[in-house]
Design an enzyme around this catalytic site. Structure first.
Site, PDB file in Angstrom:
ATOM      1  N   ASP A 251      -1.586  13.913  -2.597  1.00  0.00           N
ATOM      2  CA  ASP A 251      -2.672  13.054  -2.779  1.00  0.00           C
ATOM      3  C   ASP A 251      -2.137  11.571  -2.188  1.00  0.00           C
ATOM      4  O   ASP A 251      -1.914  10.518  -3.289  1.00  0.00           O
ATOM      5  CB  ASP A 251      -3.140  12.924  -4.209  1.00  0.00           C
ATOM      6  CG  ASP A 251      -4.585  12.047  -4.072  1.00  0.00           C
ATOM      7  OD1 ASP A 251      -5.141  11.675  -3.155  1.00  0.00           O
ATOM      8  OD2 ASP A 251      -4.753  11.551  -5.313  1.00  0.00           O
TER       9      ASP A 251
ATOM     10  N   HIS B 242     -11.742  14.867  -5.011  1.00  0.00           N
ATOM     11  CA  HIS B 242     -10.723  15.373  -6.149  1.00  0.00           C
ATOM     12  C   HIS B 242     -10.887  16.874  -6.318  1.00  0.00           C
ATOM     13  O   HIS B 242     -10.053  17.758  -6.511  1.00  0.00           O
ATOM     14  CB  HIS B 242     -10.586  14.600  -7.404  1.00  0.00           C
ATOM     15  CG  HIS B 242     -10.118  13.465  -7.185  1.00  0.00           C
ATOM     16  ND1 HIS B 242     -10.613  12.178  -7.840  1.00  0.00           N
ATOM     17  CD2 HIS B 242      -8.969  12.971  -6.714  1.00  0.00           C
ATOM     18  CE1 HIS B 242      -9.799  11.194  -7.614  1.00  0.00           C
ATOM     19  NE2 HIS B 242      -8.794  11.603  -6.881  1.00  0.00           N
TER      20      HIS B 242
ATOM     21  N   ASP C 122      -4.225   7.956 -10.039  1.00  0.00           N
ATOM     22  CA  ASP C 122      -5.295   7.538 -10.790  1.00  0.00           C
ATOM     23  C   ASP C 122      -5.534   8.766 -11.491  1.00  0.00           C
ATOM     24  O   ASP C 122      -6.606   8.695 -12.242  1.00  0.00           O
ATOM     25  CB  ASP C 122      -6.377   7.401  -9.860  1.00  0.00           C
ATOM     26  CG  ASP C 122      -6.488   8.381  -8.731  1.00  0.00           C
ATOM     27  OD1 ASP C 122      -6.955   9.503  -9.003  1.00  0.00           O
ATOM     28  OD2 ASP C 122      -6.276   8.040  -7.282  1.00  0.00           O
TER      29      ASP C 122
HETATM   30  N1  AG3 Z   1      -6.194   9.025  -1.568  1.00  0.00           N
HETATM   31  C1  AG3 Z   1      -6.750   9.278  -0.022  1.00  0.00           C
HETATM   32  C2  AG3 Z   1      -7.115   8.242   0.680  1.00  0.00           C
HETATM   33  C3  AG3 Z   1      -7.709   8.233   1.803  1.00  0.00           C
HETATM   34  C4  AG3 Z   1      -8.393   6.871   2.509  1.00  0.00           C
HETATM   35  N2  AG3 Z   1      -7.987   6.914   3.749  1.00  0.00           N
HETATM   36  C5  AG3 Z   1      -9.245   6.833   4.697  1.00  0.00           C
HETATM   37  N3  AG3 Z   1     -10.520   6.583   4.418  1.00  0.00           N
HETATM   38  N4  AG3 Z   1      -9.084   7.112   6.029  1.00  0.00           N
HETATM   39  C6  AG3 Z   1      -7.158   8.652  -2.358  1.00  0.00           C
HETATM   40  C7  AG3 Z   1      -6.558   9.053  -3.672  1.00  0.00           C
HETATM   41  C8  AG3 Z   1      -7.537   9.344  -4.603  1.00  0.00           C
HETATM   42  N5  AG3 Z   1      -6.685   9.844  -5.958  1.00  0.00           N
END
Ligand code: AG3
Length: 587
Positions: free
Chosen positions: A165, A70, A95
């Site tokens: 995100d 983050h 989140d």
């Molecule tokens: N968003 C990104 C998650 C990525 C997971 N992918 C991976 N390990 N290849 C996360 C949300 C957090 N706010």
């Protein structure tokens, strides 16, 4: 795998990859897997990482290390800007971890977050309150439940920073990893604005960051890759890909960041302005320059009565390898008049192949490498070798991630004259719609002025399993393609995997000799790309050949050229008019 019992203990194993995983011991299931209508959501408690949010079997964050991701995704763009951001848009991020970090910037007046899945907001707010600490109480924060790809279209020119995100490009986030979406992100930015998108693990998802890079590159003025590593996202270096509206925004990003960070009046635990500007320069450089390769295609008149034999053509291959500074791989593959109706020779080189074919009094040559090609040297060597005065040439960018208009511009058709090494004016092929190519009215076969022609295909975003295996690609060349086209094969498909010099082009190659031609293809498992050249003297159904090939390899997009080959009588301009380039979208 998900939740698994190990003796008395409950463990969780991630489901992102089919051949690698990681896991942790679970002390309590806080929210059992629930279908939200968009995805499957689960929240687990662990001793090691605190609470963990999982969507569709993939770890999104843990309380222990969410700060790394983050902080980087929020502060990198915000501190890189020329002047402080006022309006920040977050796509996804339910989140609220990104929003929390963005709101620490006092200059920010408004944060709009567009999350498609309300349950992600509600359940994380309830069960992981430390992540969204203070966000919902901040009057600058506004939540929209909706599809980011839609909402963003109403935000033209309004946002200084857009943070995407999202989850991985499978499931609900798929529509956020394409050219149209990135264009609307560009449109929503103010001048000098920056967007940033999570683009996966560099090593375990090798196509994701390059793929997003290529797409962001089409709309944005500059692109940067930012890298960090955490515990939650298995696989070492993890990437964020950023694009700027306006040139040069990133050039001063480090200076901007140092200054703004000092002024900001808060400290970060993981982000640092000192390592923020070019955190991964080698990877960045590779992306900035890479295309799969290039090819020079030449038609050369042979002197009267000359019909070079196998040994002579092999000699041509050896000299050409020297001229283009490529090592030959293995022995040349040769088909003579007994097998077909011309002579064909294919020589693999360390980075692809070169080949010769004779049609009557014309030598049809191709030099293809997936490295830089000394084009002029290749032409001169061949013209001299066959004691000809000139070569008619097509210079093709291969496996280029540029859009089709740019690919057309980078395709050059010209004549090289030995006398004084002169080249003629340079022409471009005709850019046409694939519907036109596939229609009955398409004039190519009637007007090309030669019996022979070449179909060149670059097929993108193929399925790894389909292009990584020699038997599978050999089956396409030796069985399926002849079936689709009615072309007759000579001998068997030869499908070695000799390990191309560079990792990005590693993968098998295939040569299938045909009656009246050849089918040569190379496969890049890193870029999920395949490149094909079919030279032949019999018409076939182009739509069937292209679409079924795409289907076989599960390719999503193709760039194709049609070249009239072995054309003696026509002016260069006419040859250019009969050379076509077109794109085909997968169905
Ligand atoms: N968003 C990104 C998650 C990525 C997971 N992918 C991976 N390990 N290849 C996360 C949300 C957090 N706010």
């Amino acid at each position: 795998m998900g939740l698994v019992k190990k003796g008395k203990d409950l463990w969780f194993f991630e489901d992102l990859y089919t051949d690698a995983t990681y896991g942790f011991k679970v002390s309590k299931v806080i929210v059992p897997e629930t279908d939200t209508g968009f995805q499957k959501l689960m929240i687990l408690e662990t001793d090691r990482f605190g609470r963990v949010l999982i969507l569709d079997g993939i770890v999104q964050l843990t309380e222990e290390d969410e700060g790394i991701y983050h902080e980087w995704i929020a502060h990198w763009p915000l501190f890189s800007l020329r002047k402080p951001a006022q309006h920040v848009l977050i796509i996804g991020g339910g989140d609220c971890g990104v929003a929390r970090e963005v709101l620490r910037h006092k200059t920010v007046k408004r944060v709009t977050m567009v999350e498609i899945d309300r349950r992600v907001c509600d359940l994380t707010r309830q069960h992981m309150p430390s992540v969204c600490a203070g966000v919902y109480e901040d009057p600058r924060f506004k939540l929209i439940i909706g599809d980011g790809a839609e909402v963003i279209r109403q935000m033209k020119g309004k946002c200084d920073v857009i943070v995407i995100d999202s989850t991985d490009p499978i499931g609900p986030a798929q529509s956020l990893f394409n050219t149209d979406f990135y264009q609307s992100v560009y449109d929503a930015l103010t001048d000098g604005g920056i967007t940033i998108h999570q683009t996966g693990a560099l090593i375990l998802q090798p196509f994701e960051a390059p793929g997003s890079w290529r797409q962001i590159e089409r709309s944005f003025d500059d692109v940067r890759v930012v890298q960090f590593a955490n515990v939650s996202y298995m696989g070492g270096p993890f990437s964020l890909t950023a694009g700027s509206k306006g040139r040069g925004v990133f050039n001063n990003s480090e200076r901007n960041a140092l200054r703004a960070y000092k002024k900001a009046g808060f400290k970060t635990a993981w982000y640092s302005p000192r390592i923020s500007a070019v955190p991964y320069p080698e990877f960045q450089k590779r992306l900035e320059t890479d295309k799969y390769g290039e090819e020079i295609v030449m038609d050369i008149d042979l002197p009267a009565g000359s019909a070079p034999g196998a040994a002579q053509v092999a000699d041509w291959a050896t000299r050409t390898c020297e001229a283009i500074k490529m090592k030959a791989f293995g022995k040349p593959i040769y088909a003579d008049a007994k097998l077909g109706d011309g002579s064909t020779l294919v020589q693999y080189v360390e980075t692809s192949a070169i080949n010769y074919r004779r049609y009557g009094r014309m030598a049809a040559l191709n030099c293809f490498t997936c490295a830089a090609l000394p084009v002029e040297d290749a032409i001169r060597t061949s013209v001299d070798f066959f004691k000809s005065g000139k070569a008619r040439c097509w210079h093709l960018p291969r496996g280029s991630f540029a859009d089709i208009k740019k690919i057309r511009r980078n395709t050059r058709i010209f004549e090289y004259n030995r006398v004084g090494s002169r080249t003629s004016p340079v022409f471009q092929p005709r850019l046409v719609d694939s519907a036109m190519v596939f229609s009955r009215a398409f004039p190519f076969f009637k007007e090309k002025g030669s019996e022979e022609f070449e179909l060149v295909m670059d097929i993108y975003n193929c399925e790894y399993d389909k292009i990584a295996s020699s038997p599978t690609v050999a089956r396409w060349a030796g069985v399926e393609f002849p079936k689709m086209t009615g072309l007759k094969i000579i001998g068997k498909a030869d499908a070695p995997d000799f390990g191309h010099a560079k990792k990005k082009t590693a993968g098998p190659s295939v040569v299938q000799l045909l009656k009246g031609g050849s089918n040569i293809s190379h496969y890049s498992v890193n870029w999920l790309l395949l490149v094909v050249n079919v030279v032949v003297n019999r018409e076939f159904d182009l739509e069937k050949a292209i679409r079924r090939t795409m289907k076989y390899f599960k390719g999503k997009y193709a760039v194709c050229w049609l070249l009239p080959r072995g054309n003696t009588g026509q002016l260069l301009k006419k040859v250019a008019d009969n050379t076509f380039v077109f794109a085909v979208e997968g169905k």
